[in-house]
Structures are given as C-alpha cells and as structure tokens.
Design a protein around this motif. Structure first.
Motif, PDB file in Angstrom:
ATOM      1  N   TRP A 316       4.186   2.310  -7.452  1.00 41.05           N
ATOM      2  CA  TRP A 316       3.581   1.112  -6.873  1.00 41.05           C
ATOM      3  C   TRP A 316       3.141   1.450  -5.450  1.00 41.05           C
ATOM      4  O   TRP A 316       3.962   1.644  -4.560  1.00 41.05           O
ATOM      5  CB  TRP A 316       4.591  -0.029  -6.832  1.00 41.05           C
ATOM      6  CG  TRP A 316       4.912  -0.637  -8.163  1.00 41.05           C
ATOM      7  CD1 TRP A 316       4.455  -0.251  -9.390  1.00 41.05           C
ATOM      8  CD2 TRP A 316       5.789  -1.753  -8.397  1.00 41.05           C
ATOM      9  NE1 TRP A 316       4.983  -1.043 -10.369  1.00 41.05           N
ATOM     10  CE2 TRP A 316       5.802  -1.977  -9.803  1.00 41.05           C
ATOM     11  CE3 TRP A 316       6.561  -2.563  -7.584  1.00 41.05           C
ATOM     12  CZ2 TRP A 316       6.558  -2.995 -10.381  1.00 41.05           C
ATOM     13  CZ3 TRP A 316       7.317  -3.581  -8.142  1.00 41.05           C
ATOM     14  CH2 TRP A 316       7.312  -3.792  -9.538  1.00 41.05           C
ATOM     15  N   GLY A 317       1.844   1.556  -5.245  1.00 45.56           N
ATOM     16  CA  GLY A 317       1.313   1.820  -3.906  1.00 45.56           C
ATOM     17  C   GLY A 317       0.852   3.246  -3.739  1.00 45.56           C
ATOM     18  O   GLY A 317       1.625   4.191  -3.949  1.00 45.56           O
ATOM     19  N   ASP A 350      -2.364   0.438  -7.270  1.00 46.15           N
ATOM     20  CA  ASP A 350      -2.511   0.059  -5.868  1.00 46.15           C
ATOM     21  C   ASP A 350      -3.591  -1.022  -5.795  1.00 46.15           C
ATOM     22  O   ASP A 350      -4.616  -0.922  -6.480  1.00 46.15           O
ATOM     23  CB  ASP A 350      -2.920   1.264  -5.014  1.00 46.15           C
ATOM     24  CG  ASP A 350      -2.931   0.954  -3.530  1.00 46.15           C
ATOM     25  OD1 ASP A 350      -1.976   1.339  -2.831  1.00 46.15           O
ATOM     26  OD2 ASP A 350      -3.902   0.313  -3.057  1.00 46.15           O
ATOM     27  N   PRO A 370       1.171  -4.140 -11.314  1.00 43.51           N
ATOM     28  CA  PRO A 370       2.503  -3.530 -11.290  1.00 43.51           C
ATOM     29  C   PRO A 370       3.229  -3.614 -12.628  1.00 43.51           C
ATOM     30  O   PRO A 370       3.977  -2.695 -12.993  1.00 43.51           O
ATOM     31  CB  PRO A 370       3.244  -4.341 -10.214  1.00 43.51           C
ATOM     32  CG  PRO A 370       2.179  -4.935  -9.367  1.00 43.51           C
ATOM     33  CD  PRO A 370       1.024  -5.188 -10.279  1.00 43.51           C
ATOM     34  N   ILE A 382       8.369   2.693  -5.201  1.00 46.91           N
ATOM     35  CA  ILE A 382       7.527   1.902  -4.305  1.00 46.91           C
ATOM     36  C   ILE A 382       7.157   2.772  -3.110  1.00 46.91           C
ATOM     37  O   ILE A 382       8.025   3.193  -2.338  1.00 46.91           O
ATOM     38  CB  ILE A 382       8.246   0.621  -3.844  1.00 46.91           C
ATOM     39  CG1 ILE A 382       8.648  -0.226  -5.051  1.00 46.91           C
ATOM     40  CG2 ILE A 382       7.348  -0.179  -2.891  1.00 46.91           C
ATOM     41  CD1 ILE A 382       9.419  -1.485  -4.696  1.00 46.91           C
ATOM     42  N   GLU A 385       4.028  -0.604   1.301  1.00 45.46           N
ATOM     43  CA  GLU A 385       4.661  -1.919   1.465  1.00 45.46           C
ATOM     44  C   GLU A 385       3.664  -3.070   1.306  1.00 45.46           C
ATOM     45  O   GLU A 385       3.549  -3.957   2.158  1.00 45.46           O
ATOM     46  CB  GLU A 385       5.404  -2.023   2.794  1.00 45.46           C
ATOM     47  CG  GLU A 385       4.590  -1.812   4.047  1.00 45.46           C
ATOM     48  CD  GLU A 385       4.557  -0.369   4.499  1.00 45.46           C
ATOM     49  OE1 GLU A 385       4.643  -0.140   5.712  1.00 45.46           O
ATOM     50  OE2 GLU A 385       4.451   0.541   3.660  1.00 45.46           O
ATOM     51  N   PHE A 389       3.920  -6.505  -3.917  1.00 44.64           N
ATOM     52  CA  PHE A 389       5.061  -5.914  -4.625  1.00 44.64           C
ATOM     53  C   PHE A 389       6.340  -6.708  -4.373  1.00 44.64           C
ATOM     54  O   PHE A 389       7.212  -6.779  -5.241  1.00 44.64           O
ATOM     55  CB  PHE A 389       5.246  -4.458  -4.216  1.00 44.64           C
ATOM     56  CG  PHE A 389       4.063  -3.580  -4.546  1.00 44.64           C
ATOM     57  CD1 PHE A 389       3.239  -3.881  -5.611  1.00 44.64           C
ATOM     58  CD2 PHE A 389       3.772  -2.462  -3.782  1.00 44.64           C
ATOM     59  CE1 PHE A 389       2.136  -3.089  -5.918  1.00 44.64           C
ATOM     60  CE2 PHE A 389       2.681  -1.660  -4.074  1.00 44.64           C
ATOM     61  CZ  PHE A 389       1.859  -1.970  -5.148  1.00 44.64           C
ATOM     62  N   SER A 390       6.464  -7.293  -3.210  1.00 41.98           N
ATOM     63  CA  SER A 390       7.648  -8.120  -2.936  1.00 41.98           C
ATOM     64  C   SER A 390       7.562  -9.458  -3.659  1.00 41.98           C
ATOM     65  O   SER A 390       8.568 -10.153  -3.814  1.00 41.98           O
ATOM     66  CB  SER A 390       7.808  -8.354  -1.431  1.00 41.98           C
ATOM     67  OG  SER A 390       6.714  -9.086  -0.910  1.00 41.98           O
ATOM     68  N   ILE A 406      14.805   1.103  -9.697  1.00 41.08           N
ATOM     69  CA  ILE A 406      13.780   0.973  -8.657  1.00 41.08           C
ATOM     70  C   ILE A 406      14.186   1.841  -7.478  1.00 41.08           C
ATOM     71  O   ILE A 406      15.303   1.711  -6.951  1.00 41.08           O
ATOM     72  CB  ILE A 406      13.622  -0.487  -8.197  1.00 41.08           C
ATOM     73  CG1 ILE A 406      13.204  -1.385  -9.362  1.00 41.08           C
ATOM     74  CG2 ILE A 406      12.607  -0.585  -7.048  1.00 41.08           C
ATOM     75  CD1 ILE A 406      13.194  -2.867  -9.024  1.00 41.08           C
ATOM     76  N   ASP A 408      12.941   2.421  -3.830  1.00 41.79           N
ATOM     77  CA  ASP A 408      12.073   1.743  -2.865  1.00 41.79           C
ATOM     78  C   ASP A 408      11.931   2.574  -1.600  1.00 41.79           C
ATOM     79  O   ASP A 408      12.840   2.645  -0.770  1.00 41.79           O
ATOM     80  CB  ASP A 408      12.665   0.364  -2.545  1.00 41.79           C
ATOM     81  CG  ASP A 408      11.757  -0.494  -1.682  1.00 41.79           C
ATOM     82  OD1 ASP A 408      10.727   0.020  -1.210  1.00 41.79           O
ATOM     83  OD2 ASP A 408      12.079  -1.681  -1.490  1.00 41.79           O
TER      84      ASP A 408
END
Length: 445
Positions: A316-317, A350, A370, A382, A385, A389-390, A406, A408
C-alpha cells in the motif's frame, strides 16, 4: 513585471504559475517541446495538488504562457528565474550539463539589463561561476545582476508553500536588486531574510540537511524504543512539545526519499570534502536512512516466519510521500525489489503513482484499491502515509481476505485496534501486537 522561467520542470512550473497568479506576465521556457505543448494546453506532466487549476486559469487570463524558445523568453523578460534540474552524479556532485547548455542560451538572450535569479539547487560558491559562464556566453556586453532566492517547496504542498512561506530568503550583492526582489515577493506578506548569494544557497542546503537529520534521529531511536518497551510515537510527541525542537519531521518510519533531501545532502557532503570539513553527522544521517529500508524488509520476512519464498505481499503506497506521484528515490522501489529478490510476489496500489510505477517496476501486479491488493496476500506492507489507508474498513478487509498480517512502515494505524480486529500488527518503534497480546494494552498504543 515580465518574468521568464528557464526550466519548466517541477520547480519552474510551480514558480511560473504562482507568479502569474500574483499578476505578473510570465513565460515558462524549456527545450522539451512535448512538455511545453502539454503545459500550454493546461496539462501537467506530474501531479501537484491545486496546481492544474492555477495553471489553466492563468493561461486563460493570458498572464501565463509557455515557449520552447529560451533565448526569446530571456530577451523579453525583466527577471529571469533559472529552474533547470541538476540531478546528482554518483559522487554526489550535481550534474550541470543541462544547466551549462541553458546558461549559454540565457546569455545569448540578454539584450538589455536583466536580473538573473538562481532557483536551481546548486552547490555553495556557484554565484561567481554563474556570473563567469553568463559573461562568456554573451554575444555583446550587456549588464546583468545575479541573485539567489532558494525554493522551500514541499511536493504535494507546493502551491500552499509558495503563497504562505515561512520565510523568503533573498541573496544578492546590490541594494537595487534586493529592492526589486523584495517588491516582487512583498504581496506574500512573509518574513524576509536578506543576505549574500553564498549564504542564501547555504541556508537551502542546511535546511534540508537539518530536516533529514531529524528524520534519521527519530529512526535511530526506534529500535531502542522497541527493545525497552517505549513507544516512539509518544517519544516524538514529547519531543515536539518542546518549542526548541517542534514536532515536524519526527515521524519514525522508512526515512526520507524524493529528489531534494538526498540531492542536497550529497551536494553538501561533496563540497565539505572539497574544503576538508568534517560532516560525519550528515554521513551518518544518510546511512541511517538507507538502513531503514533494509530493516523494513527484515520485519516483513520475520512476520512471515522468516521466509518470503512464494509469499504474496500487498504493498500500500508507492510514492515517496503522500499527495504526489513522485517515485524518485522512493523507499518503495528498493523495498519491492528486495522483497522480490527474497522470493515474494507483489500486488500494489497507490492513489496517484501507479502510472509512474508501471514504468519502473517489473513483475508487479497493480491493483485498483487497497482491498484488491490484499486479495490473496500473506501480508500488507504500508509504505506511504496516504490518509486513505488509515480510513480503510479493516473489518471489511478481514471479512473479504485471508490476510492477517500488517507491517506498517509509516506508523499509520493504531496497534491495539489492529490487534483487537484480529491482525498481527508490526510497526516502527512500537511493540508488535497480536490478537492474543492486545488485552490490557492502553488504547493509546
């Protein structure tokens, strides 16, 4: 005023669009005709929040235009901003080949008095070199003056930073040049520091170096926090409450990336070596930053029983920071290559950087969101930021996938909440929580 921008990359385009918004007549010039054509049609070759409507509005108003004729742009301008890219060479020195070529063209366009403003990030003590190169390129002796106005633009926030700067640094040797530039920037109503050119350039390098050191400092504390049971996010919060320190750039994670910090630090170290000045503090800053990416790969491997062979990782990202599509020196590139080298398959998402990533990453399955990236994944990593995603519905994620791990790299999520939802949650500088270990842990963790 009539303003010419030489170099229509990131800095030049932002500067040109924002200057035209202040009411000036601006022409942005570049030898890249395809880029000039796209910009003239109102299309950005990169993403920057709020810039495209600014570009289009000022094109429509006739205050902003684009040209592939640098010499003509210089000839019709009163102030010329040099915004040509100077990427780092392997030894840390800036690559000035494009700048050298641009200087010759700029010199040929000086048909009457001009103020030439350096905005490209160049090594300290380049003012005299620029003066010499421009004089050598002139076909006839016409007076001009040099100045330096460093840019402090953050990618993703560049428009805001231009119109609401913390300060404006003006480096110039003559009072009338200072007066002209002060009047130019006066509408921004920001504090101004007037100094000489060398000091202005040093301020730019020192700013990025200091911010990079803050990032590496908190990252160097993160392993110690893990070993002692401390929470690095709370340590950072406590540090940031001290007015002498402040909280910006104290987020433990994967370290810094992008083009500006690495390039400016490399350049500063190079010139320090030239003058035999010890800047080991900055060298260590770089080492810590690179090491963060290696240790993150090790965290992912450890979370999956010390083996990534045949495992699938949802990334993620991809961008080096949120609100940009920039992948230059993004931690994601090194981390994805490292995970692949260890035998992992990658599914990635992303919000902005997918098109750029397709050009740089091979063997990666790119996904639409995601949730899709997490399908069939053994772990989620991750790397940027992004706020999105949060805001993921992790209950939905749990019900729709079998992924329960996960890792992070940006400390974006709450460890206790993730563990209570049934995830093994690994972060940076905080205790690793599993569903069985979350009971009794304070909600703040």
């Amino acid at each position: 005023m009539r303003i010419g921008i030489v170099g229509s990359g990131y800095v030049g385009t932002v500067t040109g669009a924002c200057m035209s918004e202040l009411g000036h007549q601006v022409v942005c010039a570049d030898i890249n005709e395809a880029r000039i054509q796209a910009l003239a049609e109102g299309h950005l070759p990169f993403y920057e929040d709020g810039l495209e409507p600014l570009l289009q509005n000022n094109l429509k108003a006739g205050r902003l235009s684009f040209s592939a004729d640098i010499q003509a742009t210089v000839a019709q301008s009163e102030i010329v901003f040099i915004c040509v890219g100077t990427p780092p060479l392997p030894d840390g020195r800036p690559d000035t080949r494009a700048l050298n070529k641009a200087l010759r063209t700029i010199a040929a366009g000086i048909n009457d008095y001009k103020i030439i403003v350096e905005k490209s990030t160049l090594p300290i003590k380049t003012g005299a070199w620029l003066q010499e190169e421009l004089k050598k390129g002139q076909t006839k002796e016409v007076p001009f003056d040099l100045a330096s106005v460093p840019q402090f633009l953050r990618e993703g926030h560049a428009v805001k930073d231009f119109f609401h700067p913390d300060r404006i640094v003006i480096g110039a040797e003559k009072q009338d040049v200072v007066d002209t530039l002060v009047n130019l920037y006066d509408p921004l109503n920001a504090p101004m520091l007037i100094t000489d050119i060398n000091t202005a350039v040093m301020i730019k390098h020192a700013t990025n170096a200091f911010l990079a050191m803050k990032i590496s400092f908190i990252n160097s504390l993160a392993p110690l926090c893990e070993h002692t049971g401390a929470d690095v996010t709370q340590v950072a919060k406590g540090l940031g409450m001290d007015n002498r320190i402040a909280d910006a750039f104290l987020n433990a994670g994967l370290g810094y990336g992008g083009i500006f910090f690495p390039k400016d630090i490399a350049s500063l170290l190079n010139i320090a070596d030239e003058y035999h000045v010890n800047l080991d503090l900055l060298k260590t800053t770089e080492v810590i930053n690179r090491y963060q990416r290696i240790t993150f790969m090790e965290r992912v491997e450890k979370a999956l029983d010390h083996s990534l062979h045949g495992k699938t990782i949802a990334v993620w990202g991809l961008a080096y920071r949120p609100h940009t599509d920039d992948l230059r020196d993004a931690p994601s590139l090194q981390i994805i290559h490292g995970l692949q080298h260890r035998g992992a398959k990658i599914r990635a998402f992303d919000p902005l950087a997918m098109d750029n990533a397709r050009q740089k990453l091979k063997g990666v399955q790119f996904c639409n969101d995601p949730y899709e990236a997490a399908q069939g994944a053994d772990a989620i990593a991750i790397l940027t930021e992004w706020e999105a995603f949060s805001q993921v519905n992790f209950q939905k994620l749990k019900e729709s996938t079998t992924c329960r791990t996960i890792v992070d790299g940006r400390n974006l999520l709450n460890p206790k909440r993730m563990a209570e939802l049934g995830f093994q949650y690994v972060s940076i500088g905080r205790r690793t929580l599993t569903p069985s270990s979350a009971e009794g842990v304070p909600a703040s963790l």
